[in-house]
Design a protein around this motif. Structure first.
Motif, mmCIF file in Angstrom:
data_model
loop_
_atom_site.group_PDB
_atom_site.id
_atom_site.type_symbol
_atom_site.label_atom_id
_atom_site.label_comp_id
_atom_site.label_asym_id
_atom_site.label_seq_id
_atom_site.Cartn_x
_atom_site.Cartn_y
_atom_site.Cartn_z
ATOM 1 N N GLY A 89 167.895 36.906 68.141
ATOM 2 C CA GLY A 89 168.608 38.168 68.328
ATOM 3 C C GLY A 89 168.819 38.921 67.028
ATOM 4 O O GLY A 89 169.481 39.949 67.006
ATOM 5 N N MET A 90 168.265 38.408 65.938
ATOM 6 C CA MET A 90 168.378 39.082 64.640
ATOM 7 C C MET A 90 167.291 40.154 64.531
ATOM 8 O O MET A 90 166.228 40.028 65.141
ATOM 9 C CB MET A 90 168.191 38.091 63.487
ATOM 10 C CG MET A 90 169.285 37.104 63.321
ATOM 11 S SD MET A 90 168.888 36.069 61.876
ATOM 12 C CE MET A 90 170.061 34.766 62.092
ATOM 13 N N ALA A 91 167.564 41.145 63.731
ATOM 14 C CA ALA A 91 166.566 42.182 63.476
ATOM 15 C C ALA A 91 165.410 41.586 62.664
ATOM 16 O O ALA A 91 165.614 40.699 61.839
ATOM 17 C CB ALA A 91 167.195 43.348 62.718
ATOM 18 N N ARG A 92 164.208 42.078 62.911
ATOM 19 C CA ARG A 92 163.043 41.585 62.170
ATOM 20 C C ARG A 92 163.205 41.790 60.672
ATOM 21 O O ARG A 92 162.787 40.954 59.875
ATOM 22 C CB ARG A 92 161.764 42.281 62.684
ATOM 23 C CG ARG A 92 161.357 41.800 64.059
ATOM 24 C CD ARG A 92 159.978 42.302 64.468
ATOM 25 N NE ARG A 92 159.770 43.724 64.265
ATOM 26 C CZ ARG A 92 159.938 44.664 65.195
ATOM 27 N NH1 ARG A 92 160.318 44.327 66.402
ATOM 28 N NH2 ARG A 92 159.706 45.927 64.922
ATOM 29 N N GLU A 93 163.833 42.897 60.285
ATOM 30 C CA GLU A 93 164.042 43.163 58.859
ATOM 31 C C GLU A 93 164.944 42.097 58.232
ATOM 32 O O GLU A 93 164.711 41.652 57.115
ATOM 33 C CB GLU A 93 164.649 44.556 58.651
ATOM 34 C CG GLU A 93 163.750 45.703 59.068
ATOM 35 C CD GLU A 93 163.738 45.955 60.588
ATOM 36 O OE1 GLU A 93 164.644 45.463 61.308
ATOM 37 O OE2 GLU A 93 162.799 46.622 61.041
ATOM 38 N N THR A 94 165.983 41.701 58.966
ATOM 39 C CA THR A 94 166.899 40.662 58.476
ATOM 40 C C THR A 94 166.159 39.339 58.330
ATOM 41 O O THR A 94 166.306 38.639 57.322
ATOM 42 C CB THR A 94 168.091 40.501 59.443
ATOM 43 O OG1 THR A 94 168.760 41.754 59.557
ATOM 44 C CG2 THR A 94 169.058 39.430 58.970
ATOM 45 N N ILE A 95 165.348 39.017 59.328
ATOM 46 C CA ILE A 95 164.593 37.761 59.281
ATOM 47 C C ILE A 95 163.620 37.777 58.110
ATOM 48 O O ILE A 95 163.524 36.800 57.361
ATOM 49 C CB ILE A 95 163.865 37.525 60.621
ATOM 50 C CG1 ILE A 95 164.910 37.232 61.703
ATOM 51 C CG2 ILE A 95 162.861 36.387 60.506
ATOM 52 C CD1 ILE A 95 164.379 37.165 63.092
ATOM 53 N N THR A 96 162.924 38.885 57.927
ATOM 54 C CA THR A 96 161.976 38.998 56.810
ATOM 55 C C THR A 96 162.697 38.783 55.489
ATOM 56 O O THR A 96 162.226 38.055 54.608
ATOM 57 C CB THR A 96 161.278 40.372 56.831
ATOM 58 O OG1 THR A 96 160.607 40.524 58.076
ATOM 59 C CG2 THR A 96 160.294 40.519 55.702
ATOM 60 N N LYS A 97 163.860 39.393 55.351
ATOM 61 C CA LYS A 97 164.634 39.264 54.111
ATOM 62 C C LYS A 97 165.077 37.818 53.885
ATOM 63 O O LYS A 97 164.957 37.284 52.779
ATOM 64 C CB LYS A 97 165.851 40.194 54.202
ATOM 65 C CG LYS A 97 166.740 40.187 52.988
ATOM 66 C CD LYS A 97 167.844 41.218 53.177
ATOM 67 C CE LYS A 97 169.129 40.758 52.545
ATOM 68 N NZ LYS A 97 170.238 41.642 52.829
ATOM 69 N N ARG A 98 165.555 37.153 54.939
ATOM 70 C CA ARG A 98 166.051 35.785 54.798
ATOM 71 C C ARG A 98 164.923 34.772 54.608
ATOM 72 O O ARG A 98 165.143 33.706 54.038
ATOM 73 C CB ARG A 98 166.918 35.419 55.994
ATOM 74 C CG ARG A 98 168.226 36.202 55.996
ATOM 75 C CD ARG A 98 169.146 35.770 57.088
ATOM 76 N NE ARG A 98 170.345 36.601 57.086
ATOM 77 C CZ ARG A 98 171.309 36.502 57.974
ATOM 78 N NH1 ARG A 98 171.222 35.606 58.936
ATOM 79 N NH2 ARG A 98 172.358 37.285 57.918
ATOM 80 N N LEU A 99 163.738 35.093 55.104
ATOM 81 C CA LEU A 99 162.603 34.184 54.939
ATOM 82 C C LEU A 99 161.897 34.376 53.605
ATOM 83 O O LEU A 99 160.937 33.664 53.319
ATOM 84 C CB LEU A 99 161.599 34.361 56.088
ATOM 85 C CG LEU A 99 162.046 33.851 57.458
ATOM 86 C CD1 LEU A 99 160.974 34.128 58.492
ATOM 87 C CD2 LEU A 99 162.397 32.376 57.418
ATOM 88 N N ASN A 100 162.366 35.315 52.810
ATOM 89 C CA ASN A 100 161.775 35.530 51.491
ATOM 90 C C ASN A 100 161.873 34.224 50.700
ATOM 91 O O ASN A 100 162.947 33.669 50.530
ATOM 92 C CB ASN A 100 162.507 36.661 50.762
ATOM 93 C CG ASN A 100 161.825 37.030 49.466
ATOM 94 O OD1 ASN A 100 160.634 36.805 49.307
ATOM 95 N ND2 ASN A 100 162.588 37.596 48.554
ATOM 96 N N GLY A 101 160.742 33.714 50.245
ATOM 97 C CA GLY A 101 160.725 32.460 49.516
ATOM 98 C C GLY A 101 160.372 31.262 50.375
ATOM 99 O O GLY A 101 160.168 30.177 49.850
ATOM 100 N N VAL A 102 160.339 31.428 51.705
ATOM 101 C CA VAL A 102 159.926 30.342 52.589
ATOM 102 C C VAL A 102 158.415 30.446 52.765
ATOM 103 O O VAL A 102 157.898 31.514 53.110
ATOM 104 C CB VAL A 102 160.641 30.424 53.960
ATOM 105 C CG1 VAL A 102 160.106 29.363 54.911
ATOM 106 C CG2 VAL A 102 162.147 30.289 53.787
ATOM 107 N N GLN A 103 157.724 29.362 52.538
ATOM 108 C CA GLN A 103 156.260 29.350 52.638
ATOM 109 C C GLN A 103 155.854 29.338 54.119
ATOM 110 O O GLN A 103 156.287 28.472 54.873
ATOM 111 C CB GLN A 103 155.710 28.109 51.922
ATOM 112 C CG GLN A 103 154.221 28.079 51.789
ATOM 113 C CD GLN A 103 153.703 29.174 50.860
ATOM 114 O OE1 GLN A 103 154.374 29.568 49.916
ATOM 115 N NE2 GLN A 103 152.535 29.669 51.151
ATOM 116 N N PRO A 104 155.009 30.303 54.555
ATOM 117 C CA PRO A 104 154.528 30.267 55.946
ATOM 118 C C PRO A 104 153.730 28.989 56.208
ATOM 119 O O PRO A 104 153.065 28.456 55.318
ATOM 120 C CB PRO A 104 153.629 31.497 56.055
ATOM 121 C CG PRO A 104 154.018 32.379 54.918
ATOM 122 C CD PRO A 104 154.515 31.478 53.835
ATOM 123 N N ALA A 105 153.809 28.496 57.445
ATOM 124 C CA ALA A 105 153.067 27.294 57.830
ATOM 125 C C ALA A 105 151.628 27.630 58.175
ATOM 126 O O ALA A 105 150.813 26.728 58.345
ATOM 127 C CB ALA A 105 153.750 26.633 59.024
#
Length: 166
Positions: free
Chosen positions: A27-43
Motif C-alpha cells: 500500500g506504499m507509493a512506488r516513489e516511497t518504495i524506490t527511495k527506501r530500496l535505495n542501496g538494496v541490490q536487486p535479485a
C-alpha cells in the motif's frame, strides 16, 4: 480445464517482487518504495525491471532506515516529525470521540466527586455502625481512629501535605 503445475523457476519467482508489486502488497507509493530500496541490490530482472527478494526488501521498507519508523520524534526528520505529530493529534481526537480518552480536567472532576462521596461515607461510618450495631463508645473511637488514619493516608498519597489539619 486442467491447471499446469508451476515450474521450479516460477516457484522461486514467488518471493521476487517488483516495485509495482511491492506497492500493491504494502500500500506504499512506488516513489516511497524506490527511495527506501535505495542501496538494496536487486535479485534479478523481470520484464526489464528490477525485482527484489522479500527478505532484503522487507527490512528496507519497514526497518529503522525507513525514516519515520523511529518512535522518538526527536530522531525524526522535521517533515516526518511534523507528520507524526499531526497523526498523533488525529489519533487523540479519534480516541476522544470513542470515549476512550477524556480531558484531564474531566477526569479530575470525576475523581473528586467519587472521593468526596467515599469520604462522606467514611465520615458517617462510625455513627452508623455505633447506632445500628449498638457499639460502645470505646469501639466507636477505634473505628473513628481507623477511618481518620485511612483518610489521612489517602490524602497524603494523593499529593496533600502530611499535617494534622489535612
Amino acid at each position: 480445464m486442467a491447471r499446469r503445475m508451476p515450474s521450479p523457476a516460477q516457484i522461486g519467482d514467488a518471493n521476487l517482487f517488483s516495485i509495482n508489486r511491492l506497492s500493491q502488497v504494502t500500500g506504499m507509493a512506488r516513489e516511497t518504495i524506490t527511495k527506501r530500496l535505495n542501496g538494496v541490490q536487486p535479485a534479478g530482472m523481470k520484464n526489464g525491471h528490477p525485482v527484489y527478494h522479500f527478505r532484503e526488501a522487507g527490512p528496507a521498507l519497514y526497518g529503522e532506515s525507513a525514516g519515520a519508523s523511529s518512535a522518538d520524534p526527536e530522531e525524526m526528520t522535521p517533515s516526518d516529525r511534523d507528520r507524526w505529530y499531526a497523526s498523533e493529534i488525529k489519533r487523540l481526537e479519534y480516541e476522544k470521540s470513542l470515549g476512550r480518552l477524556i480531558p484531564a480536567e474531566e477526569a479530575r472532576q470525576a475523581w473528586s466527586e467519587a472521593l468526596k462521596s467515599m469520604m462522606l461515607a467514611l465520615e458517617t461510618l462510625t455513627d452508623l455502625v455505633e447506632r445500628d450495631a449498638g457499639l460502645n463508645p470505646e469501639q466507636a473511637r477505634v473505628i473513628e481512629a481507623t477511618v481518620d488514619r485511612v483518610r489521612r493516608q489517602l490524602y497524603t498519597e494523593l499529593g496533600g501535605s502530611d499535617d494534622e489539619d489535612g
